[in-house]
Design a protein around this motif. Sequence first.
Motif, PDB file in Angstrom:
ATOM      1  N   LEU A   1       2.467  24.125  -0.129  1.00  0.00           N
ATOM      2  CA  LEU A   1       1.919  22.780   0.052  1.00  0.00           C
ATOM      3  C   LEU A   1       3.065  21.784   0.108  1.00  0.00           C
ATOM      4  N   SER A   2       2.856  20.726   0.880  1.00  0.00           N
ATOM      5  CA  SER A   2       3.841  19.654   0.990  1.00  0.00           C
ATOM      6  C   SER A   2       3.171  18.319   0.717  1.00  0.00           C
ATOM      7  N   CYS A   3       3.944  17.382   0.216  1.00  0.00           N
ATOM      8  CA  CYS A   3       3.424  16.047  -0.054  1.00  0.00           C
ATOM      9  C   CYS A   3       4.510  15.034   0.257  1.00  0.00           C
ATOM     10  N   ALA A   4       4.124  14.020   1.002  1.00  0.00           N
ATOM     11  CA  ALA A   4       5.042  12.930   1.331  1.00  0.00           C
ATOM     12  C   ALA A   4       4.451  11.619   0.856  1.00  0.00           C
TER      13      ALA A   4
ATOM     14  N   GLN B   1       0.842  -1.183   0.000  1.00  0.00           N
ATOM     15  CA  GLN B   1       0.000   0.000   0.000  1.00  0.00           C
ATOM     16  C   GLN B   1       0.886   1.245   0.000  1.00  0.00           C
ATOM     17  N   VAL B   2       0.714   2.085  -1.007  1.00  0.00           N
ATOM     18  CA  VAL B   2       1.475   3.329  -1.112  1.00  0.00           C
ATOM     19  C   VAL B   2       0.624   4.464  -0.570  1.00  0.00           C
ATOM     20  N   ASN B   3       1.183   5.215   0.337  1.00  0.00           N
ATOM     21  CA  ASN B   3       0.493   6.375   0.905  1.00  0.00           C
ATOM     22  C   ASN B   3       1.007   7.663   0.284  1.00  0.00           C
ATOM     23  N   VAL B   4       0.090   8.585   0.080  1.00  0.00           N
ATOM     24  CA  VAL B   4       0.416   9.915  -0.410  1.00  0.00           C
ATOM     25  C   VAL B   4      -0.349  10.898   0.465  1.00  0.00           C
ATOM     26  N   VAL B   5       0.361  11.773   1.142  1.00  0.00           N
ATOM     27  CA  VAL B   5      -0.271  12.658   2.121  1.00  0.00           C
ATOM     28  C   VAL B   5       0.123  14.107   1.854  1.00  0.00           C
ATOM     29  N   GLU B   6      -0.898  14.934   1.642  1.00  0.00           N
ATOM     30  CA  GLU B   6      -0.660  16.360   1.436  1.00  0.00           C
ATOM     31  C   GLU B   6      -0.876  17.128   2.731  1.00  0.00           C
ATOM     32  N   SER B   7      -0.249  18.297   2.801  1.00  0.00           N
ATOM     33  CA  SER B   7      -0.492  19.207   3.918  1.00  0.00           C
ATOM     34  C   SER B   7      -0.203  20.626   3.459  1.00  0.00           C
TER      35      SER B   7
END
Length: 114
Positions: A20-23, A1-7
């Motif tokens: 904006l950031s994305c990990a 499972q690949v996670n992509v999280v913005e903030s």
Amino acid sequence: QVNVVESGGGLVQPGGSLGLSCATSANILSILVMGWYRQAPGKQRDLVATITTTGETNYADSVKGRFTISRDNAKNVYLQMNSLKPEDTAVYYCNVRTRKSTYWGQGTQVTVSS
């Protein structure tokens, strides 16, 4: 499972700036391109900017000269947005394209309003 999280979304006045950031948890060796897309109410999801693993960037005409995409250690991507306009209001999605698939984050709301 690949996670992509913005903030980093939020409310900003016209002419203001927001970052904006994305990990992602994707395997660094499998990542081809990372980028940002946005979707305004009632409209389709459109490209904002992308960056390849070699640092090549691509921007939508509407954001050229105002937005800057960058990446560090090839697994985090950022979008610096300057001179924001009301028409930049949208949900911004981080996109990660790997050799096997494409992954999306949940999105973060950016609202430009006085």
